[in-house]
Each structure stands twice: as structure tokens, then as C-alpha cells.
Design a protein around this motif. Sequence first.
Motif, PDB file in Angstrom:
ATOM      1  N   TYR A 205       0.850  -1.179   0.000  1.00 30.48           N
ATOM      2  CA  TYR A 205       0.000   0.000   0.000  1.00 30.48           C
ATOM      3  C   TYR A 205       0.893   1.238   0.000  1.00 30.48           C
ATOM      4  O   TYR A 205       2.085   1.160   0.277  1.00 30.48           O
ATOM      5  N   THR A 206       0.281   2.348  -0.303  1.00 33.01           N
ATOM      6  CA  THR A 206       0.981   3.631  -0.317  1.00 33.01           C
ATOM      7  C   THR A 206       0.436   4.508   0.808  1.00 33.01           C
ATOM      8  O   THR A 206      -0.774   4.547   1.027  1.00 33.01           O
TER       9      THR A 206
ATOM     10  N   THR B   8       0.181   8.328   2.234  1.00 30.45           N
ATOM     11  CA  THR B   8       0.277   9.692   1.725  1.00 30.45           C
ATOM     12  C   THR B   8      -0.060  10.706   2.816  1.00 30.45           C
ATOM     13  O   THR B   8      -0.780  10.396   3.766  1.00 30.45           O
TER      14      THR B   8
ATOM     15  N   LEU C 222       4.064  11.309  -0.645  1.00 32.26           N
ATOM     16  CA  LEU C 222       3.658   9.918  -0.534  1.00 32.26           C
ATOM     17  C   LEU C 222       4.883   9.027  -0.491  1.00 32.26           C
ATOM     18  O   LEU C 222       5.972   9.404  -0.944  1.00 32.26           O
TER      19      LEU C 222
ATOM     20  N   THR D  24       5.689   4.741  -1.118  1.00 34.63           N
ATOM     21  CA  THR D  24       5.138   3.455  -1.520  1.00 34.63           C
ATOM     22  C   THR D  24       5.684   2.326  -0.648  1.00 34.63           C
ATOM     23  O   THR D  24       6.565   2.533   0.184  1.00 34.63           O
ATOM     24  N   SER D  25       5.181   1.129  -0.890  1.00 37.11           N
ATOM     25  CA  SER D  25       5.678  -0.038  -0.165  1.00 37.11           C
ATOM     26  C   SER D  25       7.163  -0.262  -0.430  1.00 37.11           C
ATOM     27  O   SER D  25       7.864  -0.836   0.407  1.00 37.11           O
TER      28      SER D  25
ATOM     29  N   THR E  74       9.447   7.762  -2.883  1.00 33.33           N
ATOM     30  CA  THR E  74       8.782   8.956  -2.372  1.00 33.33           C
ATOM     31  C   THR E  74       8.513   9.968  -3.481  1.00 33.33           C
ATOM     32  O   THR E  74       9.241  10.039  -4.479  1.00 33.33           O
TER      33      THR E  74
ATOM     34  N   ASN F  34      -4.381   1.609  -1.727  1.00 33.61           N
ATOM     35  CA  ASN F  34      -3.837   0.777  -2.799  1.00 33.61           C
ATOM     36  C   ASN F  34      -4.878   0.724  -3.896  1.00 33.61           C
ATOM     37  O   ASN F  34      -5.781   1.574  -3.929  1.00 33.61           O
TER      38      ASN F  34
END
Length: 118
Positions: free
Chosen positions: A32-33, A35, A50, A52-53, A57, A102
Amino acid sequence: QVQLVESGGGLVQPGGSLRLSCAASGITYSRYTMTWYRQAPGKQRELVALITSDSITTYSDSVKGRFTIFKDNTKSTENTVYLQMNSLKPEDTAVYYCKLMNTVMSYWGEGTLVTVSS
């Protein structure tokens, strides 16, 4: 059920720093991300940063070079994301929201207020 709890907001003088935290619980997804968004009075909510997994960035142009998003990979806090905010400006004043997302879901926190003023 996923819950996001932001903390760390407050009043700071221009040029100062704050670190926001977003503690996520109840996550069952492996990828998942995370943010950070913000919403200033009378303005639309905007994306700030943000991660991410894979720890990639992205930052908005307005905060690039001043804000840093990062995750704490310590096991006990593995679902906590931070936003380090340096060189704060009055225009950074806003409610800051954390969002987890996600391709199939998204969840919001309730926000934390950041006020930059002398």
C-alpha cells in the motif's frame, strides 16, 4: 478495520520544524501507499507527499526540499509514517491528513492542525 491516527501538529514560528506521525493499525494488505495531504482554510485538499511499499517517495513542488516522508521499519512501529517538516512557512498552515491506499481501498485519518505563525 483500518485506523489511521495522526499526531504532532501544533503552532510553530516561521522557519521552524515539526514532525507529524501517522500510526496505522488493522492493515491486512501487504502492499500500500501512505500519503500526506493538507487542506488550508478555503482551499482544496492537496497532496503533500507519498511513500510506496518500496519506499519510493514523491513530493509536491511546494514542499520539495523542505519536507521529508519516511517510514520507521522498527517492528513495533512498522506501520507508522512520518512527515518531517522543516523551514515552515505561513502558507504551510493547514490540517494535515494521512491516507492509506492501494488499488482496491483507501482510508483517511482525522487530521492534525499545523499553524505556522509568529
